[in-house]
Design a protein around this motif. Structure first.
Motif, short mmCIF file in Angstrom:
data_model
loop_
_atom_site.label_atom_id
_atom_site.label_comp_id
_atom_site.label_asym_id
_atom_site.label_seq_id
_atom_site.Cartn_x
_atom_site.Cartn_y
_atom_site.Cartn_z
N CYS A 1 15.42 34.82 -1.78
CA CYS A 1 15.83 33.47 -2.28
C CYS A 1 17.19 33.30 -1.94
O CYS A 1 17.63 32.20 -1.54
N TYR B 1 17.67 31.75 1.39
CA TYR B 1 17.52 30.16 1.54
C TYR B 1 17.98 29.52 0.17
O TYR B 1 17.21 28.69 -0.44
N ASN B 2 19.01 30.10 -0.04
CA ASN B 2 19.77 29.49 -1.22
C ASN B 2 19.77 28.03 -1.51
O ASN B 2 19.68 27.24 -2.45
N GLY B 3 20.24 27.49 -0.17
CA GLY B 3 20.40 26.07 0.03
C GLY B 3 19.34 25.12 -0.45
O GLY B 3 19.15 24.33 -1.45
N ASP B 4 18.03 25.55 -0.11
CA ASP B 4 17.04 25.05 -0.31
C ASP B 4 16.62 25.08 -1.92
O ASP B 4 16.16 24.31 -2.24
N VAL B 5 16.82 26.34 -2.42
CA VAL B 5 16.36 26.61 -3.89
C VAL B 5 17.17 25.81 -4.63
O VAL B 5 16.78 25.15 -5.87
N ASN C 1 18.71 22.86 -3.98
CA ASN C 1 18.02 21.45 -3.90
C ASN C 1 16.71 21.17 -4.71
O ASN C 1 16.71 20.10 -5.37
N PHE C 2 15.98 22.11 -4.71
CA PHE C 2 14.67 22.34 -5.55
C PHE C 2 15.02 22.08 -6.93
O PHE C 2 14.30 21.36 -7.38
N ARG D 1 16.39 18.70 -7.83
CA ARG D 1 15.12 17.76 -7.84
C ARG D 1 14.17 17.83 -8.99
O ARG D 1 13.82 16.98 -9.80
#
Length: 302
Positions: free
Chosen positions: A61, A64-68, A70-71, A74
């Motif tokens: 996690c 891929y912290n940036g994706d987390v 952003n999720f 949202r």
């Protein structure tokens, strides 16, 4: 740790709610796993390995912290009409300015005052020991030895913690202090010093999110790796035999952990996600309430 950051670093730090929510959720998951595993008063091999895998997933996690993040943004929009506000960070000091402000001669000067002079003298063996065993990566020619610095630092932290635990246990026996109280005071404060210092350093650079993540993330590491790794090694050495554990009052302690976390969340929400000395004072009071409860429970009981 949050108390230490607020009182030593007097400036107000703005926080982003998303890293705090991410670490808090994983902290809750870690506490839940610990509670489930303690319920049968033993730790089987698959349970200890599960803790290590849980921490491995936590590292994924982080990768891929940036994706987390952003999720989470949202997901928050589903419950709010406007975008969730993420407070800006305090502007970082430039690395060049920091380097220029540092003196060329880093030899510690002899302090004034009897107390400071005594502490300075007592620290001499440690200063000499660390200076000649841990390469100073702030010096250009030693930067390539950063891994040596890291592992030597971990080694000395482990060695000092070993002696601290042994001496604290002996001191508790001499003074007839309950081991539970020694763990909550002497050991808890001693083992939190490295985390507190690292949080303070990043807080001085305006990285409030990193400081808070360190405070919560260290607890996640303590549960998932600090317990999972020794239990796994014990299972391996003893040919898969379960590790017996004491689960007395574990449910009550777990409830207290949840209440403390909820209180911290409420405090930060009411302060508009700002770390200030006033927030530190609230956490300071909470710590003494918890400590008072533990002392009362150990010597009088409910």
């Amino acid at each position: 740790l949050l108390l230490f950051i607020n009182y030593i670093y007097s400036k107000v730090l703005h926080l982003d709610w998303r890293p705090f929510a991410r670490d808090s959720l994983y902290y809750i998951l870690s506490i839940f796993l610990m509670l489930v595993m303690f319920s049968n008063r033993r730790i089987d091999w698959y349970e200890s390995i599960l803790l290590l895998f849980a921490y491995a997933f936590y590292l994924v996690c982080m990768k891929y912290n940036g994706d987390v993040m952003n999720f989470m943004e949202r997901a928050a929009l589903l419950f709010t009409s406007n975008s969730v506000y993420s407070p800006p960070k305090v502007e970082e000091k430039k690395a060049e300015e920091t380097k220029e402000s540092e003196p060329e001669n880093d030899e510690p000067a002899f302090p004034e005052g009897a107390k400071d002079q005594l502490m300075w003298i007592l620290a001499i063996p440690f200063v000499i020991l660390f200076r000649y065993t841990i390469p100073d990566c702030s010096v250009e020619k030693y930067r390539k030895y950063y891994l040596v610095s890291f592992f030597m630092s971990v080694f000395w932290i482990g060695a000092l913690c070993f002696f601290m635990v042994d001496w604290a246990r002996a001191l508790g026996c001499i003074l007839d202090v309950d081991p539970h109280i020694m763990g909550l005071t002497v050991l808890a404060a001693g083992t939190s010093v490295p985390d507190a210092l690292s949080s303070l350093l990043v807080a001085q650079d305006g990285e409030g999110d990193m400081a808070v993540s360190n405070a919560i993330g260290s607890n996640v590491f303590d549960i998932l790796v600090g317990l999972g790794l020794p239990w796994t090694l014990s299972n391996i050495i003893n040919n898969g035999e379960p590790v017996p554990v004491c689960s007395n009052d574990i449910l009550l302690s777990t409830v207290i952990l949840f209440l403390v976390l909820i209180f911290v969340i409420m405090t930060l929400v009411l302060s508009d996600w700002k770390l200030s000395p006033r927030v530190g004072g609230a956490m300071f009071a909470l710590y003494f309430v918890f400590l008072g409860y533990c002392i009362y429970d150990a010597y009088i009981g409910f």
